[in-house]
Write a protein that holds these residues in place. Structure first.
Motif, PDB file in Angstrom:
ATOM      1  N   GLU A  52      -3.369   2.963  31.461  1.00 46.46           N
ATOM      2  CA  GLU A  52      -3.421   3.127  30.013  1.00 46.46           C
ATOM      3  C   GLU A  52      -4.583   4.012  29.575  1.00 46.46           C
ATOM      4  O   GLU A  52      -4.441   4.827  28.661  1.00 46.46           O
ATOM      5  CB  GLU A  52      -3.520   1.761  29.343  1.00 46.46           C
ATOM      6  CG  GLU A  52      -2.247   0.924  29.474  1.00 46.46           C
ATOM      7  CD  GLU A  52      -2.368  -0.423  28.802  1.00 46.46           C
ATOM      8  OE1 GLU A  52      -3.527  -0.855  28.542  1.00 46.46           O
ATOM      9  OE2 GLU A  52      -1.318  -1.054  28.538  1.00 46.46           O
ATOM     10  N   ASP A  53      -5.729   3.869  30.238  1.00 48.56           N
ATOM     11  CA  ASP A  53      -6.906   4.643  29.841  1.00 48.56           C
ATOM     12  C   ASP A  53      -6.827   6.099  30.262  1.00 48.56           C
ATOM     13  O   ASP A  53      -7.622   6.925  29.801  1.00 48.56           O
ATOM     14  CB  ASP A  53      -8.174   4.020  30.431  1.00 48.56           C
ATOM     15  CG  ASP A  53      -8.517   2.686  29.801  1.00 48.56           C
ATOM     16  OD1 ASP A  53      -7.958   2.378  28.734  1.00 48.56           O
ATOM     17  OD2 ASP A  53      -9.318   1.932  30.394  1.00 48.56           O
ATOM     18  N   ASN A  54      -5.879   6.431  31.154  1.00 45.19           N
ATOM     19  CA  ASN A  54      -5.807   7.788  31.689  1.00 45.19           C
ATOM     20  C   ASN A  54      -4.423   8.416  31.536  1.00 45.19           C
ATOM     21  O   ASN A  54      -4.109   9.407  32.202  1.00 45.19           O
ATOM     22  CB  ASN A  54      -6.210   7.778  33.166  1.00 45.19           C
ATOM     23  CG  ASN A  54      -7.654   7.362  33.359  1.00 45.19           C
ATOM     24  OD1 ASN A  54      -8.567   8.162  33.238  1.00 45.19           O
ATOM     25  ND2 ASN A  54      -7.862   6.085  33.670  1.00 45.19           N
ATOM     26  N   ASN A  55      -3.613   7.843  30.640  1.00 46.22           N
ATOM     27  CA  ASN A  55      -2.300   8.405  30.292  1.00 46.22           C
ATOM     28  C   ASN A  55      -1.343   8.493  31.476  1.00 46.22           C
ATOM     29  O   ASN A  55      -0.565   9.449  31.590  1.00 46.22           O
ATOM     30  CB  ASN A  55      -2.468   9.788  29.656  1.00 46.22           C
ATOM     31  CG  ASN A  55      -3.223   9.733  28.341  1.00 46.22           C
ATOM     32  OD1 ASN A  55      -2.990   8.845  27.512  1.00 46.22           O
ATOM     33  ND2 ASN A  55      -4.143  10.667  28.140  1.00 46.22           N
ATOM     34  N   PHE A  56      -1.399   7.497  32.367  1.00 46.25           N
ATOM     35  CA  PHE A  56      -0.385   7.347  33.395  1.00 46.25           C
ATOM     36  C   PHE A  56       0.617   6.292  32.920  1.00 46.25           C
ATOM     37  O   PHE A  56       0.329   5.513  32.011  1.00 46.25           O
ATOM     38  CB  PHE A  56      -1.003   6.885  34.713  1.00 46.25           C
ATOM     39  CG  PHE A  56      -1.799   7.935  35.433  1.00 46.25           C
ATOM     40  CD1 PHE A  56      -1.177   8.836  36.280  1.00 46.25           C
ATOM     41  CD2 PHE A  56      -3.176   8.026  35.261  1.00 46.25           C
ATOM     42  CE1 PHE A  56      -1.900   9.810  36.953  1.00 46.25           C
ATOM     43  CE2 PHE A  56      -3.914   8.996  35.927  1.00 46.25           C
ATOM     44  CZ  PHE A  56      -3.273   9.888  36.772  1.00 46.25           C
ATOM     45  N   SER A  57       1.780   6.247  33.566  1.00 51.33           N
ATOM     46  CA  SER A  57       2.722   5.180  33.237  1.00 51.33           C
ATOM     47  C   SER A  57       2.258   3.888  33.906  1.00 51.33           C
ATOM     48  O   SER A  57       1.434   3.906  34.823  1.00 51.33           O
ATOM     49  CB  SER A  57       4.132   5.547  33.700  1.00 51.33           C
ATOM     50  OG  SER A  57       4.239   5.425  35.104  1.00 51.33           O
ATOM     51  N   SER A  58       2.819   2.781  33.480  1.00 55.31           N
ATOM     52  CA  SER A  58       2.357   1.475  33.945  1.00 55.31           C
ATOM     53  C   SER A  58       2.627   1.247  35.425  1.00 55.31           C
ATOM     54  O   SER A  58       2.023   0.369  36.039  1.00 55.31           O
ATOM     55  CB  SER A  58       3.023   0.359  33.133  1.00 55.31           C
ATOM     56  OG  SER A  58       4.439   0.419  33.269  1.00 55.31           O
ATOM     57  N   ARG A  94      -3.217  14.836  40.181  1.00 57.92           N
ATOM     58  CA  ARG A  94      -3.634  14.800  38.780  1.00 57.92           C
ATOM     59  C   ARG A  94      -4.903  13.974  38.602  1.00 57.92           C
ATOM     60  O   ARG A  94      -5.840  14.379  37.912  1.00 57.92           O
ATOM     61  CB  ARG A  94      -2.504  14.231  37.930  1.00 57.92           C
ATOM     62  CG  ARG A  94      -2.876  14.007  36.476  1.00 57.92           C
ATOM     63  CD  ARG A  94      -1.730  13.357  35.733  1.00 57.92           C
ATOM     64  NE  ARG A  94      -2.209  12.710  34.520  1.00 57.92           N
ATOM     65  CZ  ARG A  94      -1.478  11.865  33.811  1.00 57.92           C
ATOM     66  NH1 ARG A  94      -0.242  11.569  34.180  1.00 57.92           N
ATOM     67  NH2 ARG A  94      -1.983  11.302  32.722  1.00 57.92           N
ATOM     68  N   GLN A  98      -8.428  15.723  37.188  1.00 57.27           N
ATOM     69  CA  GLN A  98      -8.966  15.440  35.862  1.00 57.27           C
ATOM     70  C   GLN A  98     -10.029  14.344  35.879  1.00 57.27           C
ATOM     71  O   GLN A  98     -10.751  14.166  34.894  1.00 57.27           O
ATOM     72  CB  GLN A  98      -7.844  15.047  34.916  1.00 57.27           C
ATOM     73  CG  GLN A  98      -7.211  13.693  35.211  1.00 57.27           C
ATOM     74  CD  GLN A  98      -6.061  13.367  34.266  1.00 57.27           C
ATOM     75  OE1 GLN A  98      -5.387  14.269  33.771  1.00 57.27           O
ATOM     76  NE2 GLN A  98      -5.851  12.089  34.016  1.00 57.27           N
ATOM     77  N   THR A 223      -4.280  18.512  33.728  1.00 56.88           N
ATOM     78  CA  THR A 223      -4.790  19.023  32.470  1.00 56.88           C
ATOM     79  C   THR A 223      -5.644  20.242  32.755  1.00 56.88           C
ATOM     80  O   THR A 223      -6.109  20.471  33.859  1.00 56.88           O
ATOM     81  CB  THR A 223      -5.655  17.947  31.779  1.00 56.88           C
ATOM     82  OG1 THR A 223      -6.715  17.571  32.679  1.00 56.88           O
ATOM     83  CG2 THR A 223      -4.825  16.708  31.458  1.00 56.88           C
TER      84      THR A 223
END
Length: 237
Positions: A52-58, A94, A98, A223
């Motif tokens: 959640e904190d790094n914009n990955f899926s669960s 990724r 990042q 990114t």
């Protein structure tokens, strides 16, 4: 395998093969440096917080565990290195490119290079068998004597003896051991992925080799900017 994973058919496929077989994800592991020790890697919610904190899926972060045993930390230690497992090369690339934010701290990430493992019963390097087929007696990972490591009473590292190199001052688990180093280097030569900065994909951008002086390549789907905050390095991570 990636197609099967995206279509979420692995659980059904496992059922069809029955209880005698288990289909597991291949892990692409990275080392996250200097993670606050307040982070709890045990269970789903620790991995979920990273996602959640790094914009990955669960479901992108499959595993997380501390590299060093918690009981071996210094009393004053505040950060430690964490090993994360991803189900796809692109996801590991990724994260490496990042960096990751964990417990509010921006942490640097590198590909895990230490892949060689030893067997905890006989201490053999590299690991070539499992518990059921081990033909050897118990060998202590601390003192190299014929008893399980868990029964060893020696706690002073100066009294440790390595069962692999037969030298005093370190145990079989020490990554600075020359036998471990040689076994690991041999494994790296046999594993093409280990020669590259990232996990290679079909995208040529990921083909930057570890011995390339200019590590300016970026992995696909990464990114375009790195985290602006650089964590200080803790020698005990």
């Amino acid at each position: 395998m990636n197609k099967l994973r995206r279509q979420n058919v692995l659980p059904e496929l496992s059922k069809q093969y029955g209880n005698e077989y288990c289909i597991q994800h291949q892990l692409f592991t990275v080392v996250v440096q200097c993670v606050p020790i307040s982070f709890d890697p045990n269970g789903f919610f620790g991995r979920l917080s990273i996602a959640e904190d790094n914009n990955f899926s669960s479901t992108d972060v499959l595993s997380a565990w501390w590299i060093k045993l918690q009981e071996k930390r210094r009393d004053s230690q505040q950060v430690a290195n964490l090993l994360l497992g991803f189900p796809m090369r692109e996801l590991a690339n990724r994260a490496q490119h990042q960096g990751l934010i964990i417990e509010g701290r921006t942490c640097l990430v590198r590909k895990d290079r230490f892949k060689v493992t030893r067997y905890m019963k006989c201490q053999q390097l590299p690991r070539t068998h499992d518990a059921k087929t081990c033909p050897h007696d118990n060998v202590c990972g601390r003192c190299a004597k014929p008893h399980p490591t868990r029964e060893c009473i020696i706690m002073d590292r100066a009294l440790f003896r390595c069962a692999n190199c037969n030298e005093d001052g370190h145990g079989a688990a020490d990554r600075s051991c020359k036998v471990f180093h040689n076994a690991n280097e041999a494994m790296i030569k046999q594993n093409p992925d280990m020669h590259y900065v990232y996990y290679p994909t079909l995208n040529p951008i990921t083909w930057a080799r570890d011995d390339d002086a200019q590590h300016t390549h970026q992995p696909p789907h990464a990114t375009t900017s790195r985290p602006s905050t650089s964590p200080t390095t803790d020698a005990m991570c």
